[in-house]
Design an enzyme around this catalytic site. Structure first.
Site, short mmCIF file in Angstrom:
data_model
loop_
_atom_site.label_atom_id
_atom_site.label_comp_id
_atom_site.label_asym_id
_atom_site.label_seq_id
_atom_site.Cartn_x
_atom_site.Cartn_y
_atom_site.Cartn_z
N HIS A 426 51.08 -8.76 52.15
CA HIS A 426 50.92 -10.08 52.74
C HIS A 426 52.26 -10.70 53.17
O HIS A 426 52.29 -11.75 53.80
CB HIS A 426 50.14 -11.03 51.80
CG HIS A 426 50.94 -11.68 50.73
ND1 HIS A 426 50.95 -11.22 49.44
CD2 HIS A 426 51.74 -12.77 50.75
CE1 HIS A 426 51.73 -12.00 48.71
NE2 HIS A 426 52.22 -12.95 49.48
N ASP A 474 47.51 -5.03 48.05
CA ASP A 474 48.59 -5.85 48.61
C ASP A 474 49.93 -5.12 48.40
O ASP A 474 50.73 -5.47 47.54
CB ASP A 474 48.58 -7.21 47.89
CG ASP A 474 49.48 -8.22 48.56
OD1 ASP A 474 49.93 -7.95 49.69
OD2 ASP A 474 49.74 -9.28 47.94
N SER A 570 56.82 -13.63 46.14
CA SER A 570 55.91 -12.56 46.57
C SER A 570 56.67 -11.34 47.07
O SER A 570 57.72 -11.48 47.70
CB SER A 570 55.01 -13.07 47.70
OG SER A 570 53.91 -13.70 47.15
#
Ligand code: 4AZ
Length: 628
Positions: A426, A474, A570
């Protein structure tokens, strides 16, 4: 809870004392058989992890055990190497087809591909080389007293009982054509007394447990010590009547239930020792759920994939070797000594007849190429601090990188070697590869340190099953551009984190570390790299019903939620350190409801689930730590 343990301890005690007094109180034992087997069943229930058994792990499952040096780990299974992949060092050996091989590894890898060819002896082939095993004085073909004819020895000889354990018995039966090995090692037979008086010497044997013929085991000769001093065996046949609770091995063999999780490979395929919640006395429990014999602890060879069997060892003089001749460890009052196999043995001169191929196997292992990853430079070993979002220093997280997009740190990433960085899917898009910069060895994004390096991106590989709605899969790889005229990527101050090849390397409750330039709890901006300690959390679907996918994700956090990843973290690492101090990228920061809330732990991509995907793209040799 406590109560059950007390009851169980008592039952365990009762069970072992009953076993110890076998013979003396046989009548009692018979009357209590039913009671005893139910006790065994309870113990068995407690020990074995039933969910794990569904995976049908065997000695060839490299997510549970290390492969042999003549095997390599491919997609979770040890497969045969081709002989040329063996190290060249070593001396020649002779096989049963009278062919000479340059090393033992070459022969074993050839045997792995062509099982009918087996080891015969060390050195070049000679005409008189003959080796065989026979069973004698038994009622059926599958039982008897074991006799061996060694290469270079004129006569067949009996094997001494003191050196005879399940490892040796399994190899002997396998050699005799019983693929599931032995059922019993000490079955009683009636035989005439003059049998002993005729033979004054017997062969001590020691096997490592990986052999396919007794010829590979180490033999020495000594005097026979008494009427019960000869090894006997009952080989396993599918019609074997166990008449009590049994454990079903993956290869179909049934063994008495109480022999599972005792560190002894009764099944031959090791499936009785690979799914254990605990281990019986005399064996050591690896964190990965595997039981190994106590003698394998601190023997100089790592047996647990998690490495803890060789941690805290006192040095070579304290190491217990593996050959009974040298492992005379526990002296008792009557001058007898207890061997590795747990049999009493009188200390006396033995004459070594054949070489120990187990030592040769270990030597070959030490010659295999080693991957460098997950080990910080000693001058940068991080000082231990109190849990909390703490600033990192240069060298603390040498695998951490920053993804810069439009001049800002958009995400974190993890350097895994070569030109490759791991991140969250992502975080990146393939079409934007030219827009990203990867910064390595960065600490403070305002006050740049001299070691920081900027890399351009060659390409971005997003997992083909990435789902932007559920955040399943992911995970993405970033390939860095090589500098002009250079064949390699230069990340001079960086060190790759190791990619975990097994989901059993770390467990819930283990302490791991997150790091990144992400926001603080109150969404305050952060300029320098921060780190914090979190615990791996099990049953995360309780926190995220219908949103958490166990196979692909993992959760981590603290009881009070005070340490957590947040926006901007992230794609960065959740790293865990093994007992032998190797750092693995166990997770990639992926998602979570808010930041720093104890009821919503951080969710991470479970990297171990993607080992094959990563190795497919970056090449097996770049990330495989064992037996490439
Ligand atoms: C984010 O937005 C994010 N608390 C990352 C991790 C977590 C929440 C949000 C976990 O990048």
């Amino acid at each position: 809870m406590k109560c059950t343990h007390v009851v169980l301890l008592f039952l365990c005690f009762c069970f072992s004392s009953c076993e110890a007094s076998y013979g003396k109180h046989q009548k009692n034992k018979v009357t209590n058989t039913h009671q005893l087997s139910s006790v065994r069943a309870i113990i068995q229930e407690e020990k074995v992890d039933k969910k794990c058994l569904l995976n049908k792990y065997t000695r060839r499952s490299c997510s549970k055990v290390f492969c042999q040096p003549w095997e390599r780990c491919v997609d979770g299974t040890c497969v045969c190497k081709v002989p040329y992949q063996c190290p060249k060092n070593g001396t020649s050996v002779c096989s049963t087809n009278k062919k000479r091989y340059p090393t033992y590894c070459h022969l074993k890898s050839f045997e792995c591909l062509h099982p009918q060819t087996k080891f015969l002896h060390n050195g070049t082939c000679t005409d008189e080389g003959k080796f065989y095993v026979t069973l004698n004085y038994g009622i059926t073909d599958s039982e008897g007293i074991v006799k061996v004819k060694l290469v270079g020895q004129e006569q067949e000889m009996f094997i001494c009982r003191s050196s005879w354990g399940m490892a040796e018995a399994n190899v002997a039966c396998f050699d005799l054509g019983f693929p599931q090995g032995a059922l019993h090692t000490q079955k009683r037979f009636h035989f005439s007394e003059d049998l002993h008086t005729k033979s004054t010497e017997c062969l001590q044997v020691h096997c490592g447990g990986f052999e396919t013929t007794l010829a590979e085991c180490a033999f020495s000769k000594r005097r026979v010590q008494g009427s019960q001093d000869l090894a006997r065996v009952l080989c396993y046949t599918p019609d074997a009547d166990l008449a009590r609770e049994s454990f079903q091995c993956v290869n179909g063999k049934r063994i008495p239930a109480e022999r599972a999780c005792d560190g002894v490979n009764d099944c031959v395929d090791q499936s009785d020792e690979l799914c254990c919640k605990g281990c019986q006395d005399g064996s050591f429990h690896c964190k990965s759920g595997v039981c190994i014999p106590n003698q394998h602890k601190c023997n100089g060879e790592v047996d647990c994939i998690t490495g803890e069997d060789e941690v805290g060892c006192k040095g070579p003089e304290a190491q217990e070797g593996s050959r009974p001749v040298t492992v005379l460890s526990r002296a008792s009052h009557d001058g007898l000594l207890e061997t590795a196999a747990g049999h009493p043995e009188v200390q006396e001169e033995t004459e070594i007849l054949t070489e120990d191929m187990d030592t040769e196997r270990k030597r070959i292992k030490s010659l295999l190429p080693k991957l460098f990853c997950g080990v910080r430079r000693p001058e940068h070993s991080r000082r231990k601090r109190i849990v909390g979002g703490k600033p990192a220093h240069m060298g603390d997280f040498p695998w951490q990188v920053a993804i810069i997009e439009e001049g800002k740190i958009s995400c974190g990433g993890i350097y895994i070697g070569g030109c490759w960085v791991l991140t969250a899917a992502h975080c990146v898009r393939s079409s934007r590869a030219h827009r990203y910069q990867i910064w390595s060895s960065l600490i403070d994004r305002i006050r740049l340190n001299s070691e920081a390096l900027i890399h351009q991106v060659e390409r971005v590989i997003i997992h083909d099953k990435y789902n932007g709605t559920t955040y399943q899969n992911d995970i993405a790889l970033i390939e860095l551009k090589k500098h002009l005229s250079q064949k390699q990527c230069k990340l001079s101050s960086s060190i790759p984190a190791c990619v975990p090849w097994s989901p059993y390397l770390f467990q819930p409750k283990d302490r791991c570390i997150i790091s990144g330039w992400g926001r603080e709890k109150e969404h305050k901006k952060v300029f320098s790299l921060q780190w914090g300690e979190v615990n791996l959390i099990s049953n995360c679907s309780e926190f995220y019903p219908n949103r958490y996918y166990e196979k692909e994700m993992l959760c981590a956090g603290t009881d009070d939620g005070s340490i957590d990843a947040c926006q901007g973290d992230s794609g960065g690492p959740l790293t865990c350190v093994s007992r032998n101090n190797v750092t693995y990228v166990w997770g990639i920061v992926s998602w979570g409801e808010n930041c720093g809330k104890s009821e919503f732990p951080g969710v991470y991509t479970k990297v171990a689930n993607y080992f094959d995907w990563i190795s497919y793209h970056v090449g097996r040799t770049l990330i495989s730590q064992h037996n490439v």
